[in-house]
Design an enzyme around this catalytic site. Structure first.
Site, mmCIF file in Angstrom:
data_model
loop_
_atom_site.group_PDB
_atom_site.id
_atom_site.type_symbol
_atom_site.label_atom_id
_atom_site.label_comp_id
_atom_site.label_asym_id
_atom_site.label_seq_id
_atom_site.Cartn_x
_atom_site.Cartn_y
_atom_site.Cartn_z
ATOM 1 N N HIS A 98 0.835 -1.200 0.000
ATOM 2 C CA HIS A 98 0.000 0.000 0.000
ATOM 3 C C HIS A 98 0.868 1.248 0.000
ATOM 4 O O HIS A 98 1.810 1.361 0.799
ATOM 5 C CB HIS A 98 -0.938 0.027 1.204
ATOM 6 C CG HIS A 98 -1.832 1.239 1.215
ATOM 7 N ND1 HIS A 98 -2.825 1.419 0.273
ATOM 8 C CD2 HIS A 98 -1.855 2.334 2.014
ATOM 9 C CE1 HIS A 98 -3.438 2.564 0.507
ATOM 10 N NE2 HIS A 98 -2.863 3.150 1.547
ATOM 11 N N SER A 99 0.568 2.182 -0.903
ATOM 12 C CA SER A 99 1.274 3.454 -1.015
ATOM 13 C C SER A 99 2.767 3.200 -1.247
ATOM 14 O O SER A 99 3.133 2.566 -2.239
ATOM 15 C CB SER A 99 1.015 4.298 0.234
ATOM 16 O OG SER A 99 1.419 5.630 0.038
ATOM 17 N N MET A 100 3.648 3.635 -0.360
ATOM 18 C CA MET A 100 5.071 3.323 -0.518
ATOM 19 C C MET A 100 5.282 1.820 -0.672
ATOM 20 O O MET A 100 6.138 1.373 -1.439
ATOM 21 C CB MET A 100 5.850 3.837 0.692
ATOM 22 C CG MET A 100 7.300 3.381 0.753
ATOM 23 S SD MET A 100 8.165 3.986 2.208
ATOM 24 C CE MET A 100 8.748 2.445 2.898
ATOM 25 N N SER A 126 -1.639 -1.120 -4.247
ATOM 26 C CA SER A 126 -2.706 -0.362 -3.601
ATOM 27 C C SER A 126 -2.269 1.063 -3.285
ATOM 28 O O SER A 126 -1.183 1.286 -2.748
ATOM 29 C CB SER A 126 -3.122 -1.076 -2.301
ATOM 30 O OG SER A 126 -3.998 -0.289 -1.526
#
Length: 264
Positions: A98-100, A126
């Site tokens: 997720h993200s990073m 994500s």
């Protein structure tokens, strides 16, 4: 088995182990967002067990690894994670970041491909625009209050934590290092995955447009699926059940709650 049990235990948290000998249960290696930790994925681990065994990555510099140096280079972070998990080839393995964590997962999956180890059965990207859709940012160089304001804007960090000066002093170094890793990251041209990719994004995420999310299709030769959820950058918290259903579907798994007798 991992080539180094010590490294594997250092880097991963297995909250709900699959039953011994259950070679059918795929593993899902989960990689947190900037400032995040392995415990972020505890609810997902509980919900997916025992059909899917979640392994959550614990980056250095936080929680039980808070005394270890932060890693502020994303390629180096991916190298270390891959070294710890590269022998996870006894059952199907998928990645979710997720993200990073989506960028870290992408780089780990590339290392799996390049090394000739068993390829991920699927990569779930994500809350992150495709690596090729770079937005210039230097938040990691800004004062603490600017970073805290950004964390409040994204609504992924407990407000009480952000209001506690002592806690902020503990967590901000890791968050700043993570932002540096993301903001200085550049993908190597021409390197793509060969596994299916499921892209998850929020329709009101200020960090990712739908087009930027869809561009993940440029980073794999496998099929790409785009799933849009209601919500902002942390849509996966508000839309947890739909996100989990997407993961189950992507892994071809269904879990039955024996108490209620319904599929979850």
């Amino acid at each position: 088995m991992p080539h180094s049990a010590e490294q594997f235990e250092k880097w991963t948290r297995r909250f709900h182990p699959a039953p011994d000998g259950d070679a059918r249960a795929p593993r899902l290696l989960c990689l947190p967002h900037a400032g995040g930790s392995a415990s972020f994925f505890f609810p997902a681990s509980k919900a997916l067990a025992p059909a899917v065994e979640v392994l959550a990555v614990q980056y250095p510099g936080r929680q039980d690894r808070r005394h270890e140096p932060n890693v502020s280079d994303l390629h180096e972070l991916a190298d270390q994670i891959f070294a710890a998990v590269r022998r996870l080839d006894d059952r199907p393995l998928a990645l979710l970041g997720h993200s990073m964590g989506a960028l870290v997962g992408y780089e780990v999956a590339l290392r799996m491909r390049d090394s000739g180890t068993r390829a991920p059965v699927r990569f779930f990207a994500s809350g992150r625009r495709a690596p090729s859709r770079h937005r210039p940012s230097t938040l990691h160089t800004e004062p603490d209050e600017r970073i805290v304001a950004e964390l409040r804007r994204l609504s992924g960090t407990d407000a009480a934590m952000l209001a506690d000066p002592e806690l902020l002093e503990m967590i901000l170094p890791a968050i700043r290092a993570d932002y540096r890793a993301v903001e200085t990251y550049r993908p190597e041209p021409g390197r793509v995955l060969d596994c299916p990719v499921t892209v998850l994004t929020g329709d009101a995420d200020p960090q990712v447009t739908i087009d930027e999310a869809a561009a993940w299709e440029e980073h794999t030769t496998g099929p790409t699926e785009l799933r849009v959820f209601q919500g902002g950058h942390f849509f996966l918290m508000d839309e947890a059940e739909r996100v989990l259903d997407t993961v189950r579907s992507g892994l071809g798994r269904r879990s039955v709650d024996s108490d209620r007798g319904v599929a979850i």
